[in-house]
Design a protein around this motif. Structure first.
Motif, short mmCIF file in Angstrom:
data_model
loop_
_atom_site.label_atom_id
_atom_site.label_comp_id
_atom_site.label_asym_id
_atom_site.label_seq_id
_atom_site.Cartn_x
_atom_site.Cartn_y
_atom_site.Cartn_z
N TYR A 1 57.58 -5.82 28.91
CA TYR A 1 56.65 -4.85 28.35
C TYR A 1 57.25 -3.78 27.10
O TYR A 1 57.59 -3.17 25.91
N ASP A 2 58.98 -3.40 28.18
CA ASP A 2 59.40 -2.34 27.61
C ASP A 2 60.47 -2.99 26.39
O ASP A 2 60.26 -2.42 24.78
N ALA A 3 60.95 -4.62 26.27
CA ALA A 3 61.54 -5.51 25.00
C ALA A 3 60.24 -5.40 24.39
O ALA A 3 60.47 -5.14 22.60
N VAL B 1 56.45 -7.30 38.81
CA VAL B 1 56.84 -6.12 38.08
C VAL B 1 56.95 -6.45 37.65
O VAL B 1 57.44 -5.16 36.46
N GLU B 2 58.82 -5.91 37.67
CA GLU B 2 59.69 -5.60 36.86
C GLU B 2 59.95 -6.60 35.89
O GLU B 2 60.83 -6.17 35.08
N GLU B 3 59.46 -7.75 35.87
CA GLU B 3 59.84 -8.42 35.20
C GLU B 3 59.23 -8.27 34.29
O GLU B 3 59.55 -8.10 32.70
N ALA C 1 58.73 -3.43 18.78
CA ALA C 1 57.36 -2.93 17.72
C ALA C 1 57.28 -1.31 17.30
O ALA C 1 57.67 -0.89 15.92
N ARG C 2 58.21 -0.64 18.17
CA ARG C 2 59.11 0.81 17.41
C ARG C 2 59.67 0.07 16.35
O ARG C 2 59.80 0.75 15.50
#
Length: 151
Positions: free
Chosen positions: A74-76, A67-69, A81-82
């Motif tokens: 996802y955050d990266a 889950v952490e990976e 994308a932002r």
């Protein structure tokens, strides 16, 4: 009378007798049976849950790591994308500013050209008016001088 008869009929005398010992024995037997069949297994299950809460199982650790990976991925991806979105917005803004500046430059040139044309027209009209006034003044001066000499 009827009321007193009903009260007399409802009177209950509680006198301890031999059945009291039977009731106490039945209650103790019920507690012993419930402890053996219900409370002890339930307490064992609750204790094992409490032990497992403190020390995580290997499977739970793997799931948490996964889950952490995935959360880090996802955050990266969201950050990338932002940043791409912001770059695209900045490029479009620069294009819009460039178009705006070119339109403003064209309008300024057009206004300057019109202003120059109007100024030239105004100077021409001023020169014509001065010439017309000079002719008029000369005619009036001749008329005044002829009127003075004729008097």
């Amino acid at each position: 009378m009827i009321f007193s008869a009903v009260l007399a009929f409802q009177r209950v005398d509680l006198v301890p007798d031999g059945t009291l010992l039977i009731h106490i024995a039945m209650i103790l037997l019920m507690i012993w049976i419930l402890n053996r069949t219900f409370f002890r297994p339930l307490n064992r299950i609750l204790e094992s849950r409490e032990k497992n809460k403190g020390g995580r199982s290997v499977e739970a650790v793997k799931i948490l790591k996964s889950v952490e990976e995935k959360e880090a991925q996802y955050d990266a991806a969201m950050l990338e994308a932002r940043s791409k979105g912001y770059e695209l917005i900045e490029k479009e803004r620069e294009k819009a500013v460039g178009k705006r500046q070119s339109k403003i430059k064209g309008v300024k040139e057009e206004v300057a050209l019109k202003t120059e044309e109007e100024r030239a027209e105004l100077e021409r009209q001023t020169a014509e008016a001065k010439a017309a006034i000079a002719k008029e003044a000369e005619k009036i001066a001749e008329k005044i001088s002829s009127d003075i000499l004729n008097v």
